[in-house]
Scaffold this active site. Structure first.
Site, short mmCIF file in Angstrom:
data_model
loop_
_atom_site.label_atom_id
_atom_site.label_comp_id
_atom_site.label_asym_id
_atom_site.label_seq_id
_atom_site.Cartn_x
_atom_site.Cartn_y
_atom_site.Cartn_z
N CYS A 99 0.87 -1.17 0.00
CA CYS A 99 0.00 0.00 0.00
C CYS A 99 0.91 1.23 0.00
CB CYS A 99 -1.00 0.01 1.15
SG CYS A 99 -0.32 0.17 2.79
N CYS A 142 -2.15 1.27 -4.26
CA CYS A 142 -0.93 1.92 -4.76
C CYS A 142 -1.00 2.15 -6.26
CB CYS A 142 0.33 1.15 -4.37
SG CYS A 142 0.59 -0.39 -5.25
N CYS A 145 3.24 -0.20 -8.54
CA CYS A 145 3.83 -1.51 -8.34
C CYS A 145 4.38 -2.06 -9.65
CB CYS A 145 2.79 -2.47 -7.79
SG CYS A 145 2.11 -1.93 -6.23
#
Length: 142
Positions: free
Chosen positions: A13, A87, A91
């Site tokens: 996160c 996020c 990523c």
């Protein structure tokens, strides 16, 4: 009998201070060490959210020694399952990895009463993940 490798899961996160820390705490606890667990954030906070720590302590899971960690390509590469929690596209994506995005409220700035609801949602998702991984849950009654 051939040695089996433990599945590995990375929870991500933004701040690595609430959702991902609670998920990692549950997976560590409920897997009894049968799963390698990592957590990280794209912009780590200075400390784990105190309301998240308190909510998890109510269930006997202690996050007080945890610190937010920065997300690295190495952590993603070393994980079988990558679970993101807000996020977005920060990523990194690697072929052959399983990716999931868990839509969860952010506990930042919320009191422990609100965080308990998020905590319980995460617990249910972690139990389902363990089942999908074929890992029996330990102490799932909590």
């Amino acid at each position: 009998m051939p040695e089996t490798t433990r599945p590995s899961v990375l929870f991500v996160c933004i701040h690595n201070a609430g959702r991902s820390q609670m998920a990692a705490g549950f997976l560590n606890h409920l897997s009894g060490g049968a799963v390698e667990v990592r957590s990280a954030g794209s912009m780590p906070a200075d400390q784990v959210n105190p309301a998240a720590v308190e909510a998890m302590l109510e269930l006997g899971i202690d996050l007080r020694d945890q610190t937010p960690k920065v997300l690295t390509d190495e952590a993603v590469e070393a994980s079988d399952v990558v679970i993101t929690m807000g996020c977005g596209d920060v990523c990194p994506i690697y072929p052959g990895k399983r990716y999931e995005d868990w839509k969860l409220d952010d506990p930042a700035g919320q009191g422990v009463e609100s965080v308990r609801v998020i905590r319980d949602d995460i617990r249910g998702r972690v139990l389902a993940l363990l089942e999908e991984l074929g890992v029996p849950a330990v102490d799932a009654a909590r």
